[in-house]
Enzyme design. Structure first.
Site, mmCIF file in Angstrom:
data_model
loop_
_atom_site.group_PDB
_atom_site.id
_atom_site.type_symbol
_atom_site.label_atom_id
_atom_site.label_comp_id
_atom_site.label_asym_id
_atom_site.label_seq_id
_atom_site.Cartn_x
_atom_site.Cartn_y
_atom_site.Cartn_z
ATOM 1 N N LYS A 81 6.005 -27.202 22.020
ATOM 2 C CA LYS A 81 7.133 -26.811 22.882
ATOM 3 C C LYS A 81 8.172 -27.919 22.802
ATOM 4 O O LYS A 81 7.813 -29.114 22.816
ATOM 5 C CB LYS A 81 6.634 -26.640 24.316
ATOM 6 C CG LYS A 81 7.704 -26.200 25.304
ATOM 7 C CD LYS A 81 7.101 -25.978 26.696
ATOM 8 C CE LYS A 81 8.132 -25.482 27.695
ATOM 9 N NZ LYS A 81 7.558 -25.240 29.032
ATOM 10 N N SER A 139 8.505 -20.680 30.933
ATOM 11 C CA SER A 139 9.470 -21.253 30.030
ATOM 12 C C SER A 139 8.923 -21.522 28.629
ATOM 13 O O SER A 139 9.695 -21.759 27.713
ATOM 14 C CB SER A 139 9.982 -22.577 30.613
ATOM 15 O OG SER A 139 8.920 -23.507 30.737
ATOM 16 N N SER A 161 4.537 -21.748 33.631
ATOM 17 C CA SER A 161 5.121 -21.596 32.289
ATOM 18 C C SER A 161 4.146 -21.588 31.124
ATOM 19 O O SER A 161 4.560 -21.349 29.993
ATOM 20 C CB SER A 161 6.172 -22.669 32.057
ATOM 21 O OG SER A 161 7.349 -22.306 32.722
HETATM 22 N N1 GLN Z 1 9.404 -20.037 36.465
HETATM 23 C C1 GLN Z 1 9.253 -21.302 37.111
HETATM 24 C C2 GLN Z 1 10.584 -22.015 37.181
HETATM 25 O O1 GLN Z 1 11.540 -21.505 36.673
HETATM 26 C C3 GLN Z 1 8.213 -22.139 36.414
HETATM 27 C C4 GLN Z 1 8.703 -22.850 35.218
HETATM 28 C C5 GLN Z 1 7.679 -23.766 34.615
HETATM 29 O O2 GLN Z 1 6.496 -23.670 34.912
HETATM 30 N N2 GLN Z 1 8.154 -24.683 33.808
HETATM 31 O O3 GLN Z 1 10.682 -23.073 37.737
#
Ligand code: GLN
Length: 490
Positions: free
Chosen positions: A81, A156, A180
């Site tokens: 990532k 994400s 994410s």
């Molecule tokens: N969807 C959540 C956010 O936008 C989690 C994102 C994540 O785990 N990086 O903060």
């Protein structure tokens, strides 16, 4: 090559074996996956590759395999990532702010995997600074879900999930702050685990919300995740002060333990209004399957599940607003060209470099931390966070693991939530509680729902029970074949 299957069909475990048996070379494997990344460029999963660097790493791996000095993952190609900094590949964190940025060092997770023998294929698309649930907040365009190109892969870690599902890489790293790893794994029909907070070093992970951020592997099976997680975890006291003083563990050790008598907690709040029928049906069927494997279902309650959304969306932006203050045009990345004075330079740089969602979070975070509002928002949120963690401890008195859906629906259409950030936030309801409590949790494929899209089930365990979670997931995957399904045309 003497093995008959296509290389990209091999799991990490199988590929590592084939490499050790010298049935295939690491250079062959790397070339195979790099060429798949090219032919599947339309998915938008990769942000950067560097054939020369990858092949040089593969040659080193081949030499170690020949010399008998191979690590457990020697020669296995894998992509990261783009939130993990890497010396040999640019790191953008999905942001214009860091376009072309080269780190002088590798993230600890990256170097641990390299020490185990992993060869890096490149960097994977993600939401800007890991903020999002649909990979639509990336400055480099959205990622497409390989199961249906009109849908989101989740976020994400959307690039990671799509690349694994499309077999562009046998596995990928992801990060999970509020879901994410689990949500994109669920949306793309793969397996992913977020370990206990502090198990994997955060050093070199571009920070979003430091009290929540955790790294973890995304692959096709629990067995592969166990192998990868074993290489990724372990104390890093000099570089990450929140890294746990718990020795690295071989998470494959208990994979095949029997699960009869296992008590699976089923939280009522995860099956209420808002859960779509298709997801409910797939998760219910998986729970039944567990019963036939000898597990007992125990009704439990996580009464503050709903509160996890406001709590998370106060704490995460608060931490983000602080973490992102480093992007000022002086120390890293982008700097505006036209400005009048120093303050103007800061303002212009940040206005140009950050996307809308990141700006929204910086504003929310700054607001909830400001004098006069701190007590009303941030402090309250911290108190409720503790109560959410206590609820889990209460629940674990009656069960060994907790199971439920990962997300209320299958992957939605790209653009489907329009300009409504709240719609994205609400979809995080089932992943946020375990994140706020710092617990290990994972997603595994358990069927298909609307539009023949994959459905993931979430398993949550108490602190440091990763080996148990992986064992519970593995038992399911030994008895079913949901995790071996592939998108059409892949
Ligand atoms: N969807 C959540 C956010 O936008 C989690 C994102 C994540 O785990 N990086 O903060």
């Amino acid at each position: 090559m003497t093995i008959s299957t296509d290389l990209h069909d091999l799991t990490v475990t199988e590929l590592a074996d084939a490499l050790r048996q010298r049935e295939v070379s690491s250079v062959e494997a790397a070339q195979h996956f790099l060429s798949r990344a090219k032919t599947h460029a339309h998915l938008g999963a990769f942000l950067g590759t560097n054939e020369e660097v990858t092949l040089a790493q593969a040659r080193v791996a081949d030499a170690r395999l020949a010399a008998g000095t191979a690590g457990p993952l020697e020669g296995v190609p894998m992509a990261h990532k783009d939130i993990f900094v890497t010396r040999e590949f640019a790191t953008t964190a999905g942001s214009k702010m860091l376009e072309g940025y080269r780190s002088p060092f590798d993230a600890t997770v990256v170097s641990r995997l390299a020490d185990a023998g992993v060869v890096t294929l490149g960097k994977l698309n993600c939401d800007e600074f890991a903020m999002g649930s649909a990979n639509e907040n990336s400055a480099y365009g959205p990622v497409k879900n390989p199961w249906d190109l009109t849908r989101t892969p989740g976020g994400s870690s959307g690039g990671s999930a799509a690349a694994v599902a499309a077999r562009l890489t046998p596995a990928a790293t992801g990060t999970d702050t509020g879901g994410s790893i689990r949500e994109p794994a669920s949306f793309c029909g793969i397996t992913g685990i977020k370990p206990t907070y502090g198990r994997a070093s955060r050093y070199g992970m571009v920070a979003f919300a430091s009290s929540l951020d955790q790294a973890g592997p995304m692959a096709r099976s629990a067995q592969d995740c166990a192998l990868l997680l074993s290489a990724m975890c372990g104390p890093d006291p000099d570089r990450d002060s929140t890294s746990l003083d718990v020795p690295a563990e071989d998470f494959t050790r208990h994979l095949d333990d029997a699960i009869d008598g296992l008590r699976i907690g089923v939280p009522a709040e995860f099956f209420g209004e808002g859960l779509s029928d298709d997801v409910r049906a797939a998760v219910d069927a998986a729970l039944k399957q567990y019963e036939t494997l000898g597990a007992k279902l125990v009704p439990i309650s996580l009464p503050r599940t709903e509160l996890s959304i406001p709590v998370y969306y106060i704490i995460a932006p608060a931490e983000a607003s602080s973490n992102l203050s480093r992007f000022d045009g002086v120390k890293f990345g982008h700097r505006a060209k036209d400005f009048k004075d120093l303050t103007g330079m800061y303002e212009q740089t940040r206005a140009e470099g950050f996307g809308d969602e990141v700006k929204r979070r910086i504003m929310i975070g700054t607001y909830v931390l400001s004098h006069g509002y701190y007590d009303a928002y941030y402090l309250q949120a911290q108190k409720i966070r503790r109560m959410i963690a206590d609820d889990f401890q209460q629940a674990f008195k009656a069960c060994d693991v907790i199971a439920g859906p990962v997300a209320p629906t299958v992957a939605w259409a790209l653009g489907g939530h329009g300009n409504d950030p709240l719609a994205d936030y609400l979809a995080d309801i089932f992943t946020l509680p375990a994140s706020l409590a710092g617990l290990p949790c994972m997603s595994l494929p358990v069927g298909f729902g609307t539009g023949s899209m994959p459905v993931g089930m979430q398993l949550m365990g108490n602190h440091l029970t990763e080996a148990r979670l992986l064992n519970v997931a593995r038992s399911f995957q030994q008895a079913t074949d949901w995790h071996t399904q592939r998108p059409q045309g892949i």
